[in-house]
Design a protein around this motif. Structure first.
Motif, PDB file in Angstrom:
ATOM      1  N   ASP A 156       0.868  -1.173   0.000  1.00  0.00           N
ATOM      2  CA  ASP A 156       0.000   0.000   0.000  1.00  0.00           C
ATOM      3  C   ASP A 156       0.905   1.223   0.000  1.00  0.00           C
ATOM      4  OD1 ASP A 156      -2.264  -1.586   0.112  1.00  0.00           O
ATOM      5  OD2 ASP A 156      -2.401  -1.516   2.296  1.00  0.00           O
ATOM      6  N   VAL A 157       0.752   2.065  -1.019  1.00  0.00           N
ATOM      7  CA  VAL A 157       1.642   3.203  -1.232  1.00  0.00           C
ATOM      8  C   VAL A 157       0.927   4.501  -0.883  1.00  0.00           C
ATOM      9  CG1 VAL A 157       3.027   4.451  -2.935  1.00  0.00           C
ATOM     10  CG2 VAL A 157       2.873   1.954  -3.047  1.00  0.00           C
ATOM     11  N   ALA A 158       1.517   5.290   0.005  1.00  0.00           N
ATOM     12  CA  ALA A 158       0.942   6.576   0.418  1.00  0.00           C
ATOM     13  C   ALA A 158       1.387   7.667  -0.535  1.00  0.00           C
ATOM     14  CB  ALA A 158       1.363   6.921   1.841  1.00  0.00           C
ATOM     15  N   SER A 192       5.786   6.933   0.770  1.00  0.00           N
ATOM     16  CA  SER A 192       6.067   5.822   1.668  1.00  0.00           C
ATOM     17  C   SER A 192       5.213   4.622   1.262  1.00  0.00           C
ATOM     18  CB  SER A 192       5.778   6.201   3.127  1.00  0.00           C
ATOM     19  OG  SER A 192       4.393   6.502   3.304  1.00  0.00           O
ATOM     20  N   PHE A 193       5.530   3.461   1.832  1.00  0.00           N
ATOM     21  CA  PHE A 193       4.736   2.278   1.535  1.00  0.00           C
ATOM     22  C   PHE A 193       4.814   1.262   2.663  1.00  0.00           C
ATOM     23  CE2 PHE A 193       8.954   1.389  -0.097  1.00  0.00           C
ATOM     24  CZ  PHE A 193       9.157   0.029   0.089  1.00  0.00           C
ATOM     25  N   THR A 194       3.788   0.419   2.739  1.00  0.00           N
ATOM     26  CA  THR A 194       3.730  -0.658   3.715  1.00  0.00           C
ATOM     27  C   THR A 194       3.533  -1.964   2.950  1.00  0.00           C
ATOM     28  OG1 THR A 194       2.727   0.781   5.384  1.00  0.00           O
ATOM     29  CG2 THR A 194       2.545  -1.596   5.729  1.00  0.00           C
ATOM     30  N   THR A 195       4.443  -2.904   3.117  1.00  0.00           N
ATOM     31  CA  THR A 195       4.361  -4.160   2.392  1.00  0.00           C
ATOM     32  C   THR A 195       3.293  -5.068   3.008  1.00  0.00           C
ATOM     33  OG1 THR A 195       5.952  -5.416   3.735  1.00  0.00           O
ATOM     34  CG2 THR A 195       6.839  -3.972   2.012  1.00  0.00           C
ATOM     35  N   ASP A 196       2.952  -6.130   2.291  1.00  0.00           N
ATOM     36  CA  ASP A 196       1.980  -7.089   2.809  1.00  0.00           C
ATOM     37  C   ASP A 196       2.500  -7.837   4.026  1.00  0.00           C
ATOM     38  OD1 ASP A 196       0.134  -6.355   0.965  1.00  0.00           O
ATOM     39  OD2 ASP A 196       0.083  -8.263  -0.120  1.00  0.00           O
ATOM     40  N   ASP A 218       6.027  -4.479   6.731  1.00  0.00           N
ATOM     41  CA  ASP A 218       7.227  -3.632   6.794  1.00  0.00           C
ATOM     42  C   ASP A 218       6.908  -2.244   6.228  1.00  0.00           C
ATOM     43  OD1 ASP A 218       8.790  -5.757   7.797  1.00  0.00           O
ATOM     44  OD2 ASP A 218       9.104  -6.507   5.753  1.00  0.00           O
ATOM     45  N   GLN A 219       7.345  -1.209   6.923  1.00  0.00           N
ATOM     46  CA  GLN A 219       7.048   0.159   6.525  1.00  0.00           C
ATOM     47  C   GLN A 219       8.329   0.872   6.098  1.00  0.00           C
ATOM     48  OE1 GLN A 219       5.029   1.895   9.916  1.00  0.00           O
ATOM     49  NE2 GLN A 219       3.083   0.920   9.397  1.00  0.00           N
ATOM     50  N   TYR A 220       8.236   1.586   4.970  1.00  0.00           N
ATOM     51  CA  TYR A 220       9.389   2.300   4.438  1.00  0.00           C
ATOM     52  C   TYR A 220       8.975   3.702   3.997  1.00  0.00           C
ATOM     53  CZ  TYR A 220      11.706  -2.255   4.046  1.00  0.00           C
ATOM     54  OH  TYR A 220      12.264  -3.482   4.311  1.00  0.00           O
ATOM     55  N   THR A 221       9.915   4.637   4.124  1.00  0.00           N
ATOM     56  CA  THR A 221       9.782   5.968   3.545  1.00  0.00           C
ATOM     57  C   THR A 221      10.754   6.072   2.377  1.00  0.00           C
ATOM     58  OG1 THR A 221       9.200   6.956   5.681  1.00  0.00           O
ATOM     59  CG2 THR A 221      10.018   8.450   3.970  1.00  0.00           C
ATOM     60  N   PHE A 222      10.288   6.606   1.250  1.00  0.00           N
ATOM     61  CA  PHE A 222      11.174   6.762   0.103  1.00  0.00           C
ATOM     62  C   PHE A 222      12.194   7.866   0.374  1.00  0.00           C
ATOM     63  CE2 PHE A 222       7.532   5.056  -2.563  1.00  0.00           C
ATOM     64  CZ  PHE A 222       8.164   3.842  -2.818  1.00  0.00           C
ATOM     65  N   THR A 223      13.438   7.632  -0.010  1.00  0.00           N
ATOM     66  CA  THR A 223      14.465   8.646   0.155  1.00  0.00           C
ATOM     67  C   THR A 223      14.177   9.862  -0.727  1.00  0.00           C
ATOM     68  OG1 THR A 223      15.794   7.452  -1.492  1.00  0.00           O
ATOM     69  CG2 THR A 223      16.256   7.006   0.839  1.00  0.00           C
ATOM     70  N   SER A 251      17.323   1.252   7.738  1.00  0.00           N
ATOM     71  CA  SER A 251      16.133   0.784   8.442  1.00  0.00           C
ATOM     72  C   SER A 251      14.974   1.744   8.195  1.00  0.00           C
ATOM     73  CB  SER A 251      16.413   0.690   9.942  1.00  0.00           C
ATOM     74  OG  SER A 251      15.246   0.291  10.644  1.00  0.00           O
ATOM     75  N   GLY A 252      13.919   1.251   7.568  1.00  0.00           N
ATOM     76  CA  GLY A 252      12.746   2.077   7.318  1.00  0.00           C
ATOM     77  C   GLY A 252      12.881   3.039   6.162  1.00  0.00           C
ATOM     78  N   GLN A 253      13.961   2.936   5.372  1.00  0.00           N
ATOM     79  CA  GLN A 253      14.161   3.832   4.235  1.00  0.00           C
ATOM     80  C   GLN A 253      14.453   3.022   2.973  1.00  0.00           C
ATOM     81  OE1 GLN A 253      17.254   6.611   5.628  1.00  0.00           O
ATOM     82  NE2 GLN A 253      15.652   8.176   5.660  1.00  0.00           N
TER      83      GLN A 253
END
Length: 221
Positions: free
Chosen positions: A39-41, A50-54, A57-62, A88-90
């Motif tokens: 799910d991409v914000a 940013s996005f959250t995988t199935d 895991d949550q990541y923010t785009f650099t 981590s998280g990026q």
């Protein structure tokens, strides 16, 4: 009441150079690429931030990412995300592919329930139990130099109470080929957004070129 979704952008990559650069030898930019359904914000500038995988895991785009199919600001899109994990998280965005997402509706809501055949590569339940994901093969082609459109939906026929008092929802995948010619095969992911009040199991049927395929998925642990 049929929800029509275009599959036109489902294989479009964010960066034009991805196809060439992915063949770099050694530790190139794409040699460590990861791929996840997520799910991409999207922010107010229609950029993916940013996005959250199935898997949760949550990541923010650099750097914020863009794609032609992102048309609405301040929302969440379903997509395949191609990325490098840089910390981590990026994550560094390498590509985004739109994933059509359908919400099951009672079958009586549909004026017609066409089930033109598709072929199934895979069906699985996301770890969050929020989605049923499908890897499907559509027969596609061009109409007046424009990629043909497919209408897809999911009909809920009934919910039955089993002998052990568990509940099973029966879904049918609906597909309208329309006037799209069948010149070549195109692969696409499609997600079914499950209701908040989950049944215990679902039974999903899909008409393929070899007959009807039925899959039963347990939603409760």
């Amino acid at each position: 009441m049929r929800k029509s979704l275009s599959l036109l952008y489902a294989s479009a990559l964010l960066l034009a150079g991805c196809q060439t650069d992915s063949y770099e030898a050694g530790q190139g930019r794409y040699s460590l690429m990861q791929t996840d359904l997520a799910d991409v914000a999207v922010d107010g500038d229609k950029k993916a931030v940013s996005f959250t995988t199935d898997d949760g895991d949550q990541y923010t785009f650099t750097s914020a990412a863009t794609a032609q199919w992102i048309q609405t600001a301040d929302t969440t899109y379903r997509a395949v995300v191609y990325y490098n994990k840089v910390a981590s998280g990026q994550a560094e965005a390498l590509g985004l592919s739109a994933v059509p997402t359908v919400i099951p509706k009672e079958s009586w809501r549909f004026k017609e329930t066409r089930q033109d055949p598709v072929d199934v590569e895979s069906i699985w339940l996301s770890r969050s139990r929020k989605y049923v994901n499908m890897g499907l093969l559509f027969m596609s082609g061009y109409v007046d130099d424009v990629l043909g459109r497919h209408a897809i939906s999911v009909a809920q026929d009934t919910i039955l109470v089993n002998a052990d008092q568990t509940r099973t929802a029966y879904y049918r995948f609906l597909h309208d080929q329309g006037d799209t010619p069948q010149h070549f095969t195109s692969r696409h992911y499609v997600s079914i957004l499950l209701p908040q009040q989950l049944p215990d199991t679902i039974s999903l049927s899909i008409v393929t070129h070899s007959g009807t395929v039925s899959r039963r998925l347990a939603l409760r642990q």
